[in-house]
Design a protein around this motif. Structure first.
Motif, PDB file in Angstrom:
ATOM      1  N   TYR A   1      41.761  32.673  21.769  1.00  0.00           N
ATOM      2  CA  TYR A   1      42.396  31.365  21.691  1.00  0.00           C
ATOM      3  C   TYR A   1      43.825  31.598  21.209  1.00  0.00           C
ATOM      4  CZ  TYR A   1      37.730  29.255  21.918  1.00  0.00           C
ATOM      5  OH  TYR A   1      36.469  28.868  22.301  1.00  0.00           O
ATOM      6  N   LEU A   2      44.787  31.246  22.046  1.00  0.00           N
ATOM      7  CA  LEU A   2      46.184  31.483  21.720  1.00  0.00           C
ATOM      8  C   LEU A   2      46.806  30.239  21.088  1.00  0.00           C
ATOM      9  CD1 LEU A   2      47.286  33.394  24.951  1.00  0.00           C
ATOM     10  CD2 LEU A   2      46.433  34.332  22.783  1.00  0.00           C
ATOM     11  N   GLU A   3      47.853  30.465  20.346  1.00  0.00           N
ATOM     12  CA  GLU A   3      48.623  29.388  19.711  1.00  0.00           C
ATOM     13  C   GLU A   3      50.007  29.356  20.367  1.00  0.00           C
ATOM     14  OE1 GLU A   3      47.244  27.371  17.551  1.00  0.00           O
ATOM     15  OE2 GLU A   3      45.399  28.538  17.291  1.00  0.00           O
ATOM     16  N   LYS A   4      50.761  28.319  20.083  1.00  0.00           N
ATOM     17  CA  LYS A   4      52.119  28.221  20.632  1.00  0.00           C
ATOM     18  C   LYS A   4      52.939  29.458  20.301  1.00  0.00           C
ATOM     19  CE  LYS A   4      52.643  23.231  20.914  1.00  0.00           C
ATOM     20  NZ  LYS A   4      53.388  22.050  20.456  1.00  0.00           N
TER      21      LYS A   4
ATOM     22  N   HIS B   1      55.127  26.318  25.681  1.00  0.00           N
ATOM     23  CA  HIS B   1      54.606  25.617  24.505  1.00  0.00           C
ATOM     24  C   HIS B   1      53.991  24.273  24.863  1.00  0.00           C
ATOM     25  CE1 HIS B   1      56.964  27.944  21.175  1.00  0.00           C
ATOM     26  NE2 HIS B   1      56.253  28.735  21.950  1.00  0.00           N
TER      27      HIS B   1
ATOM     28  N   LEU C   1      50.198  23.540  25.199  1.00  0.00           N
ATOM     29  CA  LEU C   1      49.325  23.314  24.048  1.00  0.00           C
ATOM     30  C   LEU C   1      49.701  22.032  23.302  1.00  0.00           C
ATOM     31  CD1 LEU C   1      48.758  26.920  22.664  1.00  0.00           C
ATOM     32  CD2 LEU C   1      47.190  25.469  23.970  1.00  0.00           C
TER      33      LEU C   1
ATOM     34  N   PRO D   1      46.087  20.799  21.474  1.00  0.00           N
ATOM     35  CA  PRO D   1      45.598  22.154  21.158  1.00  0.00           C
ATOM     36  C   PRO D   1      44.073  22.262  21.077  1.00  0.00           C
ATOM     37  CG  PRO D   1      46.381  21.107  19.172  1.00  0.00           C
ATOM     38  CD  PRO D   1      46.634  20.131  20.301  1.00  0.00           C
TER      39      PRO D   1
ATOM     40  N   THR E   1      40.352  23.833  22.339  1.00  0.00           N
ATOM     41  CA  THR E   1      39.973  25.221  22.610  1.00  0.00           C
ATOM     42  C   THR E   1      40.055  25.574  24.091  1.00  0.00           C
ATOM     43  OG1 THR E   1      37.626  24.597  22.558  1.00  0.00           O
ATOM     44  CG2 THR E   1      38.554  25.539  20.538  1.00  0.00           C
TER      45      THR E   1
ATOM     46  N   LYS F   1      43.622  26.387  24.708  1.00  0.00           N
ATOM     47  CA  LYS F   1      43.989  27.606  23.985  1.00  0.00           C
ATOM     48  C   LYS F   1      43.485  28.858  24.700  1.00  0.00           C
ATOM     49  CE  LYS F   1      44.411  25.820  19.306  1.00  0.00           C
ATOM     50  NZ  LYS F   1      43.963  26.009  17.912  1.00  0.00           N
TER      51      LYS F   1
END
Length: 183
Positions: free
Chosen positions: A6-9, A17, A20, A23, A25, A28
């Motif tokens: 699961y990636l974040e900004k 960006h 997301l 945000p 799952t 993500k």
């Protein structure tokens, strides 16, 4: 546990960006392929914000797909979203009854749309008879949007299952309230 991170900004290029903005799952995980996530997001946005399909009918069709495929993520998210678009607890109970072949108080068009979702999910296509029945009550644009919605959410549940996307804790109460049937 998801099969991809699961990636974040902060893990993404600044130009991605926006992917997301919500945000959850699913998003993500999808941003492991920003181009794929953007394409996926585009059709989802059309279905939710630009389609002329009645929003309650749309959500009930999506719920039918989630119920039939026993997708915890799809079911829980669209029980919550369905409430925002006019789906009631009585509608959800009636959808379950209709799916099980029991009587329900759903309107004839809703019953036909749910039948279309069941056919497309189980058989890969809406039958000629069900399609003709939809066309008696809906414009060709709305029928097409319904078919696109059903097909897209069948794809969504397969992505969810294949990537093993986790249901966020905020959505667990909807699964507790309406547990999916056992396999």
């Amino acid at each position: 546990m998801a099969r991809v991170p699961y990636l974040e900004k902060s893990d993404l290029a600044p130009a991605d960006h926006d992917l997301l903005a919500r945000p959850i799952t699913l998003f993500k995980a999808l941003v492991n392929s920003p181009g794929g996530a953007r394409a996926f997001h585009g059709l989802g946005q059309y279905i939710r914000h630009k389609s002329k399909l009645d929003p309650r009918l749309r959500e009930l069709a999506i719920l039918q797909v989630g119920w039939l495929t026993r997708s915890p993520y799809e079911w829980s998210h669209h029980v919550k979203l369905g409430y925002d678009f006019g789906v009631t607890d009585a509608d959800i109970k009636a959808l379950i009854a209709d799916t099980e072949g029991r009587p329900s108080d759903l309107e004839p068009l809703v019953k036909t749309a749910l039948k279309a979702a069941r056919e497309a999910t189980r058989d890969g296509a809406v039958s000629k008879a069900t399609f003709a029945e939809l066309q008696r009550s809906m414009s060709n644009e709305s029928v097409t949007d319904l078919v696109i919605t059903i097909a897209f959410y069948n794809a969504v549940v397969r992505v969810l299952g294949s990537l093993e996307i986790d249901v966020e804790p905020d959505y667990q109460p909807y699964l507790d309230k309406y547990p999916l049937p056992k396999a």
